[in-house]
Enzyme design. Structure first.
Site, PDB file in Angstrom:
ATOM      1  N   ASN A 209       8.917   7.355  -1.863  1.00  0.00           N
ATOM      2  CA  ASN A 209       7.568   7.755  -1.458  1.00  0.00           C
ATOM      3  C   ASN A 209       7.045   8.901  -2.322  1.00  0.00           C
ATOM      4  O   ASN A 209       5.883   8.923  -2.704  1.00  0.00           O
ATOM      5  CB  ASN A 209       7.553   8.159   0.021  1.00  0.00           C
ATOM      6  CG  ASN A 209       7.257   6.964   0.917  1.00  0.00           C
ATOM      7  OD1 ASN A 209       7.121   5.846   0.429  1.00  0.00           O
ATOM      8  ND2 ASN A 209       7.167   7.192   2.209  1.00  0.00           N
ATOM      9  N   CYS A 261       2.489   9.076   5.824  1.00  0.00           N
ATOM     10  CA  CYS A 261       3.758   9.037   5.095  1.00  0.00           C
ATOM     11  C   CYS A 261       3.803   9.951   3.885  1.00  0.00           C
ATOM     12  O   CYS A 261       4.610  10.874   3.834  1.00  0.00           O
ATOM     13  CB  CYS A 261       4.081   7.614   4.697  1.00  0.00           C
ATOM     14  SG  CYS A 261       4.483   6.620   6.129  1.00  0.00           S
TER      15      CYS A 261
HETATM   16  C1  UDX Z   1       3.289   4.298   2.110  1.00  0.00           C
HETATM   17  C2  UDX Z   1       4.314   3.556   1.228  1.00  0.00           C
HETATM   18  O1  UDX Z   1       3.609   2.727   0.290  1.00  0.00           O
HETATM   19  C3  UDX Z   1       5.263   2.728   2.080  1.00  0.00           C
HETATM   20  O2  UDX Z   1       6.243   2.128   1.265  1.00  0.00           O
HETATM   21  C4  UDX Z   1       5.926   3.645   3.121  1.00  0.00           C
HETATM   22  O3  UDX Z   1       6.759   2.920   3.955  1.00  0.00           O
HETATM   23  C5  UDX Z   1       4.868   4.354   3.940  1.00  0.00           C
HETATM   24  O4  UDX Z   1       3.984   5.076   3.072  1.00  0.00           O
HETATM   25  P1  UDX Z   1       1.028   3.712   3.394  1.00  0.00           P
HETATM   26  O5  UDX Z   1       0.934   5.179   3.677  1.00  0.00           O
HETATM   27  O6  UDX Z   1       0.813   2.746   4.495  1.00  0.00           O
HETATM   28  O7  UDX Z   1       2.470   3.337   2.751  1.00  0.00           O
HETATM   29  O8  UDX Z   1      -0.080   3.360   2.287  1.00  0.00           O
HETATM   30  P2  UDX Z   1      -0.148   3.143   0.720  1.00  0.00           P
HETATM   31  O9  UDX Z   1      -0.790   1.828   0.481  1.00  0.00           O
HETATM   32  O10 UDX Z   1       1.105   3.409   0.043  1.00  0.00           O
HETATM   33  O11 UDX Z   1      -1.223   4.265   0.322  1.00  0.00           O
HETATM   34  C6  UDX Z   1      -0.989   5.652   0.581  1.00  0.00           C
HETATM   35  C7  UDX Z   1      -2.188   6.487   0.136  1.00  0.00           C
HETATM   36  O12 UDX Z   1      -2.252   6.508  -1.295  1.00  0.00           O
HETATM   37  C8  UDX Z   1      -3.549   5.989   0.614  1.00  0.00           C
HETATM   38  O13 UDX Z   1      -4.318   7.092   1.034  1.00  0.00           O
HETATM   39  C9  UDX Z   1      -4.164   5.354  -0.607  1.00  0.00           C
HETATM   40  O14 UDX Z   1      -5.564   5.417  -0.603  1.00  0.00           O
HETATM   41  C10 UDX Z   1      -3.576   6.213  -1.721  1.00  0.00           C
HETATM   42  N1  UDX Z   1      -3.491   5.533  -3.019  1.00  0.00           N
HETATM   43  C11 UDX Z   1      -2.655   4.469  -3.178  1.00  0.00           C
HETATM   44  C12 UDX Z   1      -4.226   6.010  -4.104  1.00  0.00           C
HETATM   45  O15 UDX Z   1      -4.961   7.000  -3.990  1.00  0.00           O
HETATM   46  N2  UDX Z   1      -4.078   5.396  -5.308  1.00  0.00           N
HETATM   47  C13 UDX Z   1      -3.269   4.318  -5.500  1.00  0.00           C
HETATM   48  O16 UDX Z   1      -3.188   3.826  -6.626  1.00  0.00           O
HETATM   49  C14 UDX Z   1      -2.521   3.836  -4.396  1.00  0.00           C
END
Ligand code: UDX
Length: 432
Positions: A209, A261
């Site tokens: 993460n 997370c």
């Molecule tokens: C994350 C992990 O991906 C997952 O494996 C773990 O179990 C829990 O935490 P999640 O928090 O549900 O999952 O969302 P994720 O899709 O990973 O996005 C997290 C944050 O990063 C979001 O706010 C999203 O907007 C942001 N993000 C993601 C970006 O700003 N840029 C990106 O390229 C990808």
């Protein structure tokens, strides 16, 4: 088929329980929140996750999934117990593991035959060891048991798909028996299984993460250079991502990450590293860059509107990312608070999260459509990249606004197409 108890019906627990039932196991999901369990029994989900209600309904009907507030009975009736309770951040950023301890004590006191206790919650390294000691200390009589770590990697919004099609299944164990049981549980899932010791499994989760969060902050830092030079971060990310060693995913620049997370796991990983005598300053910088992106968006609004006092701002998207109603650590919270502090009024639209937004945001007017939010507003600010925003009729939007200004924190639209419509369009790291 195994008999399984999942403790905690939050995102991880509920999705895990429903998916394990779908794999053919007999699962009881336990929570001490009586109302939540009553609702679940009526097939009312405590959270929005695509497909979860149907999965739960089907498995309850097949009598493979049930809900209970009685941990004692559930433990007695199950061979494998997954702990999936929350590990919220304390004020200093470290993980609060008191719920895990309470559950471990209760499990120990309820055990009468061999149990495999599996930690699913995201926890700092050495938690497994502490769970084992806690159980041993609280056993009523000498009963054999194993402790294991089996972190989840599901993303909100695609949690079910992620559970059934993971990149890998991580199993941290101390005994062959525990390894065998967990391998059997996951046998229907076609994914590579990596078996490690418990501590390594715990670190895999925190390190993964944190690495993904680092990728996001890295691309956001690069986007600042793009902005200053007139380069285009979308092209830069595409070009970087074509290198297989880097990969294109998690290189979307914008206002950064939120959710329950990444922010919490980064803090917890930093904290546990520090406790171990290592200053993981890289993680601190990842957090700082993330904070500064939110501030940057507010600055862009100020640059466009000059004084914010008395201005009306239409906010599109409140959830921390699309396809979820989750508002925990959502960037919208800080951004809206800063806009309000500067004197602006907020009218917001989000397809899913309004109910939960009302609990955390103050003095926001909610609308039923993006058009209603935009009517008479001084500008639009895009915070969450919901798919439905791509379908917005921008010509209509531009007419509804007092001034045709859009500040896009998620780079959803093509700047040239926006300019062609006469819209003043500002996004992140694209040099306009
Ligand atoms: C994350 C992990 O991906 C997952 O494996 C773990 O179990 C829990 O935490 P999640 O928090 O549900 O999952 O969302 P994720 O899709 O990973 O996005 C997290 C944050 O990063 C979001 O706010 C999203 O907007 C942001 N993000 C993601 C970006 O700003 N840029 C990106 O390229 C990808």
């Amino acid at each position: 088929m195994r008999t399984i108890c999942v403790v905690g019906t939050g995102y991880v627990g509920l999705v895990t329980g429903a998916c394990l039932a779908e794999l053919g196991h007999r699962v009881v999901c336990v929570d001490n929140d009586v109302r939540k369990i009553q609702q679940l029994k009526k097939n009312i989900m405590p959270l929005y996750e695509p497909g979860l209600d149907v999965l739960v309904k089907n498995n309850v009907k097949r009598r493979r999934l049930s809900f209970s507030v009685n941990l004692k009975t559930a433990v007695k009736e199950s061979e494998v117990i997954f702990i999936a309770v929350v590990t919220p951040p304390r004020d200093d950023g470290s993980a609060d593991l008191s719920f895990i301890e309470t559950v471990a004590c209760e499990i120990a006191r309820s055990m009468d035959t061999y149990k495999l206790i599996v930690d699913k919650s995201t926890v700092p390294v050495e938690t497994g060891e502490n769970v084992e000691v806690t159980i041993r200390r609280n056993l009523v009589k000498k009963i054999p048991f194993d402790v294991a770590s089996n972190p989840e990697f599901l993303r909100e919004g695609s949690a079910i798909k992620d559970t059934f099609h993971p990149d890998r299944i991580v199993i941290g164990v101390k005994s062959k028996k525990a390894e065998q049981i967990l391998k059997e549980i996951y046998a229907p899932i076609k994914a590579p299984v990596i078996v490690t010791d418990i501590k390594s499994a715990e670190i895999i989760k925190h390190a993964s993460n944190s690495f993904l969060a680092m990728k996001i902050s890295y691309i956001n830092a690069v986007s600042n250079i793009c902005e200053r030079t007139g380069a285009d971060i979308e092209k830069v990310a595409e070009g970087m991502g074509m290198d297989k060693r880097i990969g294109r995913s998690f290189l979307n620049a914008g206002i950064g990450f939120g959710g329950f997370c990444f922010p919490k796991d980064l803090e917890a990983f930093y904290w546990i590293s520090r406790k171990m005598g290592y200053e993981f300053n890289l993680l601190k910088e990842v957090m700082e860059i993330n904070k500064s992106q939110r501030i940057l968006l507010v600055k862009k609004v100020e640059d466009a509107l000059w004084n914010l006092k008395g201005k009306n701002i239409a906010v599109l998207g409140l959830a921390f990312k699309p396809d979820t109603d989750d508002m925990r650590f959502a960037p919208s919270i800080d951004i809206i608070a800063d806009l309000q502090k500067a004197g602006a009024s907020i009218r917001a639209y989000d397809p899913q999260s309004v109910k939960r937004a009302k609990l955390v945001l103050k003095d926001v007017t909610y609308t039923k459509s993006p058009y209603e939010a935009a009517k008479g507003a001084d500008c639009i600010v895009i915070i969450t990249e919901w798919d439905e925003f791509k379908e917005i009729d921008m010509r209509r939007m531009a007419k509804l606004l007092k001034h045709p200004i859009i500040i896009d924190g998620r780079n959803m639209f093509d700047p040239a197409a926006m300019r062609a419509l006469g819209i003043v369009y500002k996004s992140m790291g694209r040099g306009e």
